[in-house]
Write an enzyme that holds these catalytic residues in place. Sequence first.
Site, PDB file in Angstrom:
ATOM      1  N   PRO A   1       0.831  -1.203   0.000  1.00  0.00           N
ATOM      2  CA  PRO A   1       0.000   0.000   0.000  1.00  0.00           C
ATOM      3  C   PRO A   1       0.868   1.257   0.000  1.00  0.00           C
ATOM      4  O   PRO A   1       1.814   1.358   0.773  1.00  0.00           O
ATOM      5  CB  PRO A   1      -0.817  -0.120   1.298  1.00  0.00           C
ATOM      6  CG  PRO A   1      -0.050  -1.072   2.148  1.00  0.00           C
ATOM      7  CD  PRO A   1       0.665  -1.994   1.227  1.00  0.00           C
TER       8      PRO A   1
ATOM      9  N   ALA B   1      -0.641  -0.182  11.374  1.00  0.00           N
ATOM     10  CA  ALA B   1       0.806   0.035  11.289  1.00  0.00           C
ATOM     11  C   ALA B   1       1.128   1.501  11.070  1.00  0.00           C
ATOM     12  O   ALA B   1       0.243   2.352  10.970  1.00  0.00           O
ATOM     13  CB  ALA B   1       1.376  -0.791  10.133  1.00  0.00           C
ATOM     14  N   ASN B   2       2.426   1.777  11.049  1.00  0.00           N
ATOM     15  CA  ASN B   2       2.980   3.050  10.556  1.00  0.00           C
ATOM     16  C   ASN B   2       2.561   4.295  11.329  1.00  0.00           C
ATOM     17  O   ASN B   2       2.698   5.412  10.836  1.00  0.00           O
ATOM     18  CB  ASN B   2       2.645   3.235   9.070  1.00  0.00           C
ATOM     19  CG  ASN B   2       3.112   2.069   8.228  1.00  0.00           C
ATOM     20  OD1 ASN B   2       2.294   1.386   7.621  1.00  0.00           O
ATOM     21  ND2 ASN B   2       4.406   1.795   8.202  1.00  0.00           N
TER      22      ASN B   2
ATOM     23  N   TYR C   1      -0.549   5.139  12.553  1.00  0.00           N
ATOM     24  CA  TYR C   1      -1.930   5.592  12.461  1.00  0.00           C
ATOM     25  C   TYR C   1      -2.754   5.051  13.639  1.00  0.00           C
ATOM     26  O   TYR C   1      -2.212   4.431  14.537  1.00  0.00           O
ATOM     27  CB  TYR C   1      -2.495   5.228  11.095  1.00  0.00           C
ATOM     28  CG  TYR C   1      -1.733   5.924   9.975  1.00  0.00           C
ATOM     29  CD1 TYR C   1      -1.815   7.305   9.819  1.00  0.00           C
ATOM     30  CD2 TYR C   1      -0.878   5.224   9.127  1.00  0.00           C
ATOM     31  CE1 TYR C   1      -1.091   7.963   8.823  1.00  0.00           C
ATOM     32  CE2 TYR C   1      -0.148   5.872   8.131  1.00  0.00           C
ATOM     33  CZ  TYR C   1      -0.258   7.247   7.991  1.00  0.00           C
ATOM     34  OH  TYR C   1       0.473   7.895   7.027  1.00  0.00           O
TER      35      TYR C   1
ATOM     36  N   GLY D   1      10.065  -4.493   2.809  1.00  0.00           N
ATOM     37  CA  GLY D   1      11.323  -3.792   3.046  1.00  0.00           C
ATOM     38  C   GLY D   1      12.464  -4.339   2.214  1.00  0.00           C
ATOM     39  O   GLY D   1      13.150  -5.268   2.643  1.00  0.00           O
TER      40      GLY D   1
END
Length: 373
Positions: A29, A184-185, A187, A307
């Site tokens: 995404p 994740a990330n 949020y 990654g």
Amino acid sequence: MTDTPDLHPALQSGSLGSIDLGNRLTVAPMTRLSATPAGVPTELMADYYAEFASGGFGLVITEGIYPDAAYSQGYLNQPGLVTQEHVAGWRVVTDRVHAAGARIVAQLMHAGALSQGNPHRTETLAPSAVQPLGTMMRAYGGSGSWPLPREATSDDIAEVVEGFAAAARNAAEAGFDGIEVHAANGYLLDQFVTEYTNLRTDGYGSSTANRIRLTAEVVERLVAEAPEGFLVGVRISQTKVNDVVYRWSGGAEDVVVIAEALAKAGADYIHVASEGRSWFETARLEDGSTVTGLAREVSGLPVIANGGMHDRDQAERVLHDGHADFLSIGHVALANPDLPNRLAAGDELADFDPAMLRPSVTIESSNRWRRAG
């Protein structure tokens, strides 16, 4: 994994839930900010997603889609899955992707405190009233310090779960093969998991088991309502868009708690994000194991690793050594939307150029770069 002699393991077929995929390569995404101001997907977006399918990717995961018309939207021109106009717009996208031979999953994202463009609300929502680290992201249309969010009440939490459920129903109507819960990330759901953004003392705070509770409740609700064969995955990470050095303090113990909770909730897969860092850097634990491998072992679920997975040698090692079952590729896929076809042919990959995301992370920015080349 079905082995074929001389075929790179990333090109072997596999299954997520009840969905069979032609290979192990997934489009990660990526925020694109290319919908209309009302959040409706455009023809440009349909072209964008269909190109990955034509390029050989077995699965495409969309950019983060906002699930409600309250606190979830993170950016202006972010697509939604709230209205019938949204559903109709996404139906064009899913039809194009399916016609090109791939499957597509909608990533549902509640921005929480990291919202920097939401016409539905003038304030932001978070597990606790903690100001986010850093400053808003210019490439995503923001500037200056993040606002201080409001602490979510029990009613707010219930509305968050309902928003995800309603958006998942819309995703099924729009022709998606499943949804991915974005936990994740940095949020909202990740803000609940993260110790320094979650200072709650109720059932959603303190311990790791409590902090992953909201994500598990969302997953459990979506699984209960999902049509037969509809995927429900979840994306987790240690790193964040505004904090790339953060790691879970409990290390392997936290991985076990989180993975077990997601498996118990009924998730079909776990996607471990790296937020612009290499898998090796973000996945390695102190005892030598990896977040992806341990999550796979504990949950018994397929795991997607992220990654640097465009690197042929790393991709082969991750799959062969049991660290993951599938691989997701982000920025390098922008420069190589036909990456699986190139891998099968033994062709070299084009380098990713950060200029593809300037001045903003839109599809048009990437297309302009490609036309210039």
